[in-house]
Write an enzyme that holds these catalytic residues in place. Structure first.
Site, mmCIF file in Angstrom:
data_model
loop_
_atom_site.group_PDB
_atom_site.id
_atom_site.type_symbol
_atom_site.label_atom_id
_atom_site.label_comp_id
_atom_site.label_asym_id
_atom_site.label_seq_id
_atom_site.Cartn_x
_atom_site.Cartn_y
_atom_site.Cartn_z
ATOM 1 N NE ARG A 147 -3.726 0.323 1.978
ATOM 2 C CZ ARG A 147 -5.173 0.944 2.370
ATOM 3 N NH1 ARG A 147 -4.279 1.216 3.637
ATOM 4 N NH2 ARG A 147 -5.940 0.262 2.664
ATOM 5 C CG HIS A 199 -7.773 -0.954 -1.764
ATOM 6 N ND1 HIS A 199 -7.828 -1.975 -1.232
ATOM 7 C CD2 HIS A 199 -8.262 -0.215 -0.470
ATOM 8 C CE1 HIS A 199 -8.024 -2.295 -0.212
ATOM 9 N NE2 HIS A 199 -7.748 -1.371 0.196
HETATM 10 C C1 NCD Z 1 -10.695 1.715 2.098
HETATM 11 C C2 NCD Z 1 -9.798 2.253 1.412
HETATM 12 O O1 NCD Z 1 -7.994 2.273 1.907
HETATM 13 O O2 NCD Z 1 -9.266 3.125 0.561
HETATM 14 N N1 NCD Z 1 -10.447 1.075 3.096
HETATM 15 C C3 NCD Z 1 -10.445 0.413 3.082
HETATM 16 O O3 NCD Z 1 -9.288 -0.391 2.422
HETATM 17 N N2 NCD Z 1 -11.031 -0.886 3.147
HETATM 18 C C4 NCD Z 1 -11.340 2.619 2.257
HETATM 19 C C5 NCD Z 1 -11.688 4.160 3.253
HETATM 20 O O4 NCD Z 1 -10.131 4.018 3.709
HETATM 21 O O5 NCD Z 1 -12.718 5.218 3.351
#
Ligand code: NCD
Length: 306
Positions: free
Chosen positions: A101, A129
């Site tokens: 990430r 994502h």
């Molecule tokens: C999401 C992201 O990181 O984009 N979260 C996640 O991974 N479940 C959504 C978010 O942060 O709003």
């Protein structure tokens, strides 16, 4: 060797097999509890996360493998100026698969070009994502029994929400999907998704500002958080953050079988009083995230389980 950068890296048929495998894991977790013995997953998180990182780690541990990694850029050599390309070269010697990430769009892709092991994009800036999308699709397929012929409302921060961009990319491949895109003017979908994904695929969609104007028509409502960390100034965020609040009153406008999904974390956009409504499935959705990541790890590592 195969990576996962975007949900489109898998064909619709491959996704269907992946979801079958995830449902099989859900029904019979014991069968899979040692199949990755001796394998390691590295989680390289340059941006905060709870669900994504821990669900990746839980997925690998559930498969009998082990995990290593870091959960913030300051606790890694990125703080000393190391590039993601160098980091992944090193990690390729330590682990069998990596989930990355990063706040910069495209960083996991850059890493994958230099990697000796499969790389999974666990969220890159406001871009994509894909593993959240796999989670969303598995949830919809498992609870609705299909991924086609549905009216889907997507509400909140459609501009910066990477989960929204990936989900739209993935869903345009299924027939009979109609989108209602619900956002304030300032947080509408970026042009590169509206033009290059929706218009290019002749996808049926309309844009609304009021949630109440969409709710009665929906099979599914995908709520999202206003992405505070992507705003250039605090004032704009404060003005936008409570634009939508789904509460019990508004849920009365929705069909009795409409599902409410949310990638989480939730801030104020869904009132806690909605959590007990049987249509609210966001906590179940987070559990599906573990099953689908288990299926993904097995697929990318080409582990066959008979
Ligand atoms: C999401 C992201 O990181 O984009 N979260 C996640 O991974 N479940 C959504 C978010 O942060 O709003």
């Amino acid at each position: 060797m195969r990576h996962l950068m975007s949900p489109l890296d898998f064909s619709v048929e491959e996704l269907s097999k992946l979801f079958d495998l995830a449902n099989e894991i859900e029904a019979n977790p014991e069968k899979f509890s040692h199949v990755c013995a001796g394998k390691k997953l590295a989680t390289l998180f340059y941006e905060p996360s709870t669900r994504t990182r821990l669900s990746f780690e839980a997925a690998m541990l559930n498969l009998g493998g082990s995990v290593l990694g870091f959960s913030s850029a300051d606790s890694s050599s990125a703080a000393k100026g190391e590039s993601v390309s160098d980091t992944i070269r090193i990690i390729s010697g330590y682990a069998d698969i990596a989930a990355i990430r990063h706040p910069k769009e495209g960083a996991p892709l850059v890493a994958s070009l230099k990697s000796g092991i499969p790389v999974i994009n666990a969220g890159d800036g406001g871009h994509q994502h894909p593993t959240q999308t796999l989670t969303d699709l598995l949830t919809i397929r498992s609870l609705k029994g299909r991924l086609d012929n549905m009216t889907i409302g997507i509400c909140g921060d459609l501009k910066f929400g990477r989960t929204v961009h990936s989900l739209i990319n993935a869903l345009v491949r299924y027939p009979g999907i109609r989108f209602i895109l619900i956002s304030p003017e300032e947080l509408r979908l970026p042009d590169y998704i509206r033009e290059d994904v929706l218009r290019r695929n002749n996808q049926e969609f309309r844009e609304e500002v009021r949630l109440e104007d969409a709710l009665p028509e929906l099979d599914l409502l995908y709520m999202t958080r206003v992405q505070k960390e992507r705003f250039f100034n605090e004032e704009d965020y404060v003005r936008m953050k409570d634009f939508y609040i789904l509460d019990r009153e508004k849920m009365k406008l929705a069909p009795p079988d409409m599902l409410v999904l949310h990638p989480l974390p939730r801030v104020n956009e869904i009132s806690v009083e909605v959590d007990d409504d049987p249509r609210a499935v966001y906590f179940k959705q987070a559990k599906y995230g573990v099953y689908v990541r288990m299926a993904l790890i097995l697929t990318l590592l080409e582990v066959k389980v008979c």
